[in-house]
Design a protein around this motif. Structure first.
Motif, mmCIF file in Angstrom:
data_model
loop_
_atom_site.group_PDB
_atom_site.id
_atom_site.type_symbol
_atom_site.label_atom_id
_atom_site.label_comp_id
_atom_site.label_asym_id
_atom_site.label_seq_id
_atom_site.Cartn_x
_atom_site.Cartn_y
_atom_site.Cartn_z
ATOM 1 N N ALA A 59 -5.425 9.622 8.174
ATOM 2 C CA ALA A 59 -4.338 10.559 8.499
ATOM 3 C C ALA A 59 -4.209 10.727 10.011
ATOM 4 N N GLU A 60 -5.349 10.852 10.696
ATOM 5 C CA GLU A 60 -5.315 11.041 12.157
ATOM 6 C C GLU A 60 -4.791 9.791 12.858
ATOM 7 N N VAL A 61 -5.200 8.625 12.359
ATOM 8 C CA VAL A 61 -4.698 7.372 12.947
ATOM 9 C C VAL A 61 -3.177 7.318 12.785
ATOM 10 N N SER A 87 -12.732 -0.124 -8.141
ATOM 11 C CA SER A 87 -12.401 -0.165 -9.572
ATOM 12 C C SER A 87 -11.012 0.426 -9.834
ATOM 13 N N LYS A 88 -10.483 1.176 -8.887
ATOM 14 C CA LYS A 88 -9.098 1.705 -8.993
ATOM 15 C C LYS A 88 -8.384 1.398 -7.671
ATOM 16 N N CYS A 89 -8.398 0.120 -7.360
ATOM 17 C CA CYS A 89 -7.976 -0.327 -6.023
ATOM 18 C C CYS A 89 -6.510 0.002 -5.719
ATOM 19 N N LEU A 90 -5.615 -0.308 -6.664
ATOM 20 C CA LEU A 90 -4.186 -0.120 -6.372
ATOM 21 C C LEU A 90 -3.877 1.352 -6.080
ATOM 22 N N VAL A 91 -4.432 2.238 -6.896
ATOM 23 C CA VAL A 91 -4.206 3.677 -6.696
ATOM 24 C C VAL A 91 -4.757 4.098 -5.332
ATOM 25 N N SER A 92 -5.915 3.535 -4.975
ATOM 26 C CA SER A 92 -6.520 3.944 -3.705
ATOM 27 C C SER A 92 -5.726 3.405 -2.519
ATOM 28 N N VAL A 93 -5.091 2.239 -2.677
ATOM 29 C CA VAL A 93 -4.231 1.732 -1.588
ATOM 30 C C VAL A 93 -3.019 2.661 -1.437
ATOM 31 N N LYS A 98 -0.239 6.776 1.743
ATOM 32 C CA LYS A 98 0.288 8.142 1.775
ATOM 33 C C LYS A 98 -0.413 8.968 2.864
ATOM 34 N N LYS A 99 -1.747 8.875 2.896
ATOM 35 C CA LYS A 99 -2.505 9.641 3.905
ATOM 36 C C LYS A 99 -2.066 9.266 5.318
ATOM 37 N N SER A 100 -1.838 7.973 5.534
ATOM 38 C CA SER A 100 -1.492 7.519 6.890
ATOM 39 C C SER A 100 -0.115 8.023 7.321
ATOM 40 N N GLY A 101 0.760 8.262 6.360
ATOM 41 C CA GLY A 101 2.116 8.702 6.689
ATOM 42 C C GLY A 101 2.955 7.608 7.318
#
Ligand SMILES: NC(=O)c1ccc[n+]([C@@H]2O[C@H](COP(=O)([O-])OP(=O)(O)OC[C@H]3O[C@@H](n4cnc5c(N)ncnc54)[C@H](OP(=O)(O)O)[C@@H]3O)[C@@H](O)[C@H]2O)c1
Length: 277
Positions: A59-61, A87-93, A98-101
């Motif tokens: 998020a900060e980046v 194990s839940k790669c797509l969701v984590s991407v 989203k976090k990065s904005g």
């Protein structure tokens, strides 16, 4: 070749895109400190930031990139899927984007092969899906040994990793892994180029560095770039961020490159998942 190096220099990835050869590492650069480090680097001309889910600063980046006023497409932002998220790669991407904005990430890596063959192979398949969905532009791996590289190429011959991010310095050159990457046109990203700071005071580096009126850190980063690697020095200190990019007004001679190559010890300073099964 060495003479053409510059902070603007980009290398061609095997998917046709380009990556700035010098990047800022942001491991341990958290919160406002992380944001300030990215801002300082962008002001100095860096255009490549290496983050990861595990660093807890996506998020900060992203905030610093957006605040810079520099067009988004000129800045190359990497993140990495942490082992427990594979194990839940797509969701984590999706979560990282989203976090990065930022709307998309330039490069997403699997942080390590540690989760095992079945999980990492499925996760790599998810990275390909994420790329097709436009969440990430390029995909790759980190801490892969040569057997992992062969494994992922065999499973996904049409979507090879664009990079393999591994620890590389004159003291730990990883020639076998580097050669496996070269064979498949995969670029090597050198992490911990300063040995996590442990190398910056070594007398043998001072000896060579002083002949160029440079510091050992500058010599190490220049060695990495002249060796053809993408180099990711980390600093949270604006003065050192500047020092680490002030490396384009000298060329390490062939003879000194040989002296630096001769410093190989066969061991690194951090974790080494490249030997994982
Ligand atoms: N994929 C992976 O598994 C993995 C693993 C490790 C690292 N990485 C990536 O690679 C990046 C760099 O690696 P790293 O953080 O392990 O270590 P590094 O870049 O080798 O060294 C960073 C350390 O050196 C200090 N430093 C930086 N510039 C200096 C200078 N000019 N003079 C003296 N000291 C200096 C920094 O302190 P200050 O901040 O106080 O300047 C910090 O303590 C990471 O941030 C991360 O992005 C990836």
């Amino acid at each position: 070749m060495a003479k053409q190096l510059s902070i603007e220099r980009r290398l061609k990835l095997n998917d046709g895109r380009e990556i700035p050869q010098l990047g800022l590492g942001v491991y341990l650069s958290k919160g406002k400190e992380g944001e300030r480090a990215v801002k300082a680097a962008l002001d100095l001309g860096y255009r490549h930031i290496d983050s990861a889910q595990m660093y807890a600063n996506e998020a900060e980046v992203g905030a610093a990139v957006l605040a810079s006023g520099i067009p988004r497409e000129q800045i190359f932002v990497t993140s990495k899927v942490w082992d427990s998220a594979q194990s839940k790669c797509l969701v984590s991407v999706q979560d990282s984007v989203k976090k990065s904005g930022l709307g998309y990430l330039d490069l997403m890596l699997l942080h390590s092969p540690n989760p095992g063959k079945a999980t990492r192979t499925k996760a790599y398949g998810d990275l390909i899906k994420a790329q097709k969905l436009g969440l990430v532009k390029s995909i790759g791996v980190s801490n892969y040994g040569s057997h992992h590289i062969e494994e992922v190429i065999a499973a996904f011959p049409d979507s090879p990793p664009a990079v393999n991010q591994i620890e590389v310095s004159p003291f730990f050159q990883r020639r076998e892994i580097v050669n496996a990457c070269l064979k498949h046109n995969i670029l090597v990203e050198a992490y911990s180029p300063l040995g996590k700071g442990a190398h910056v005071d070594l007398p043998e580096l001072h000896e060579i560095a002083k002949t160029y009126e440079k510091t050992p850190s500058q010599l190490l980063i220049r060695w990495s770039l002249q060796s053809g690697h993408i180099c990711l020095p980390k600093s949270a200190n604006p003065t050192r961020i500047k020092e680490n990019s002030d490396i384009f007004d000298f060329v390490i001679t062939e003879n000194d490159m040989k002296k630096l190559d001769a410093l190989e010890t066969g061991s690194g300073v951090t974790w080494d998942p490249t030997t994982a099964l």
